[in-house]
Design an enzyme around this catalytic site. Structure first.
Site, PDB file in Angstrom:
ATOM      1  N   LYS A  79       7.708   7.084   5.712  1.00  0.00           N
ATOM      2  CA  LYS A  79       6.190   6.595   5.128  1.00  0.00           C
ATOM      3  C   LYS A  79       6.349   5.546   4.336  1.00  0.00           C
ATOM      4  CE  LYS A  79       3.058   8.919   1.901  1.00  0.00           C
ATOM      5  NZ  LYS A  79       2.833   9.955   0.921  1.00  0.00           N
ATOM      6  N   SER A 159      -1.611  12.460   1.471  1.00  0.00           N
ATOM      7  CA  SER A 159      -1.726  10.914   2.043  1.00  0.00           C
ATOM      8  C   SER A 159      -0.480  10.966   3.019  1.00  0.00           C
ATOM      9  CB  SER A 159      -1.058  10.074   0.832  1.00  0.00           C
ATOM     10  OG  SER A 159       0.001  10.689   0.253  1.00  0.00           O
ATOM     11  N   SER A 183       0.526  15.924  -0.824  1.00  0.00           N
ATOM     12  CA  SER A 183       0.383  15.048   0.213  1.00  0.00           C
ATOM     13  C   SER A 183       1.593  15.158   1.180  1.00  0.00           C
ATOM     14  CB  SER A 183       0.598  13.596  -0.346  1.00  0.00           C
ATOM     15  OG  SER A 183      -0.661  13.134  -1.174  1.00  0.00           O
TER      16      SER A 183
END
EC number: 6.3.5.7
Length: 490
Positions: A79, A159, A183
């Site tokens: 990420k 997210s 998330s």
């Protein structure tokens, strides 16, 4: 060899150990899948040359009988919130354009020490603020799943949407995510994969771009519970560079998952039966209860009375911490700089150009609730209620070992369906935010499909630092659900 990217981590490690294929072959299969499906926009930065070189180094080690660690040769996505030395790190924001960290986050460093291969940096909601992966400066990520008979592009959740899509679309064997209010777990549920948010302090936050420091936690996103256990065992551990990291031994999570749930007490919170809850979600929840009961678990209804306050409390505390953390992005030291007529003007121009709409909204909310005259009314009150939410769980865990809930209030929705309504978007976190506010571990496990063929997940919540029980119960759900569906064409 083109199907190697479909392997689980466990199966890939077995194949590498028996020399059925090489780490180079495995990595190349993932890179080819990444190239084939760039329309999903899962990656911000691809590191093909680095990945292939790392894979070749892994093959050399194995040939010499010197495999490095638990993930030697396994290709992963990272990420874009994790700082990676020398590799562009953006947090999905224009304001970090051109930022190449001179250091490595502790979690990603742990993965490289274990021999893992980095395929690239994964797209995400800007500064991890979002539930759809629609706020990224680099454009929205698309979920590889589609509704039956409908080609509408769907969100992967947020997210960590790039991470979820990369794993679900077989671009990476696993990925790192971060979870501030859901998330990891929400996008995992939306894409039919497993996502674990560890206990706050279990994984180091050092080198992870901060959103809300008292809530953020790194965790793994994988296709099976076993892979999740393998990843967590490498990612977790004490880090003296992070003052919130807890100095506790890291258990053998992989060994723990097959312990079964016989005799385990499972709590079902009555407050999670919300008005308007999808009948399909409710039915799946009941099915999850039945699956655990059939395997010998004892089911108990519990009460978490302050649950109804969790969302408003979260959306006071998280923006407040964000407004403080994001004050460092001023155009002076790194990232974007927009010239101005004065220093103050340069700050204003840079932040106005560099931050997206959702980030600006949350910074404004956070600044407001921390301002003189409103601090006591909003921020302090929210912190007091947060303590009560933790007490609810502490009391519940006197009688049960793990809590079972839905992961999300719905399946994945269309890219344009909720984007103009921030309150509707925030409601996606209704089942997940309590876990972050209480600092507890939670896992989402794919458990079925809705009537339109989209994946749905079940969430398990455990006591602090008891990821072993959470993984064990997650494995029981996984075994019973036997979820083998995957997005069409992938």
């Amino acid at each position: 060899m083109n199907e190697l990217n479909h392997l689980t981590i466990a199966a890939a490690l077995q194949g590498l150990a028996t020399k059925t294929f090489t780490a180079y072959d495995l990595t190349m299969a993932c890179l080819m899948q990444m190239e084939k499906h760039r329309e999903l926009n899962a990656f911000v930065t691809e590191t093909q040359d680095l990945a292939l070189q790392t894979a070749m180094n892994s093959d050399i080690r194995r040939a010499q009988g010197q495999a490095m660690g638990a993930l030697d040769g396994i290709p992963l996505g990272i990420k874009d919130l994790f700082c990676t030395e020398g590799v562009l790190t953006t947090a999905g924001s224009h304001i970090l354009d051109g930022f190449h960290p001179t250091y490595e986050s502790t979690v990603s460093a742990n993965l490289w020490k274990a021999g893992a291969v980095m395929l690239g940096k994964l797209n995400m909601d800007e500064f991890a603020m979002g539930s759809s992966n629609g706020t990224s400066y680099y454009g929205p990520v698309t979920n590889p799943w589609r509704r039956k008979g409908d080609n509408t592009r769907l969100v992967p959740g947020g997210s960590s949407g790039g991470s979820a899509t990369a794993v679900a679309a077989r671009m990476a064997l696993a990925a790192t995510g971060t979870d501030t209010g859901g998330s990891i777990r929400q996008p995992a549920a939306f894409t039919g994969i497993v996502g674990l948010k560890p206990t706050y302090g279990r994984c180091s936050r050092w080198g992870i771009v901060a959103f809300a420091s008292s809530l953020d936690q790194a965790g793994p996103m994988c296709r099976t519970v076993e892979d999740t256990a393998i990843m967590l065992g490498v990612m977790a551990g004490y880090d003296p560079k992070d003052s919130t990291s807890v100095d506790l031994p890291v258990p053998d999570y992989r060994k723990a998952i097959e312990g079964g749930v016989k005799g385990l007490k499972v709590g079902v919170p009555k407050e999670y039966r919300l008005d308007g809850l999808s009948p399909e979600i409710a039915k799946l929840w009941e099915q999850g209860v039945a699956w655990l009961k059939e395997q010998g678990a004892e089911i108990k209804e519990i009460t978490l009375p302050h649950t109804k306050y969790a969302l408003p409390v979260y959306y006071i505390i998280a923006p407040a911490e964000a407004s403080s953390n994001l004050a460092r992005y001023d155009g002076v030291r790194f990232g974007l700089r927009v010239p101005g007529e004065s220093l103050d003007d340069m700050y204003e121009q840079t932040r106005a150009a560099g931050f997206g709409k959702e980030v600006r909204r949350r910074v404004m909310i956070g600044t407001y609730v921390l301002s003189a005259g409103y601090y006591d009314a909003y921020y302090l009150r929210a912190q007091r209620i947060r303590a009560l939410i933790l007490k609810d769980f502490t009391d519940a865990f006197k009688d049960v070992d793990v809590v079972l809930t839905p992961s999300t209030p719905s399946a994945a929705f269309g890219l344009e369906e909720k984007f103009d309504d921030p309150v509707a978007m925030y409601l996606n976190d209704v089942f997940t935010v309590t876990v972050n506010l209480a600092g507890l571990p939670g896992i989402s496990v794919p458990a079925g499909l809705d009537s339109r063929g989209l994946p749905l997940g079940l969430q398990l919540i455990g006591r602090a630092f008891d990821e072993e029980t959470v993984l064990r119960a997650g494995r029981a759900i996984e075994r019973a659900a036997n979820f083998t569906a995957k997005p069409e064409g992938f």
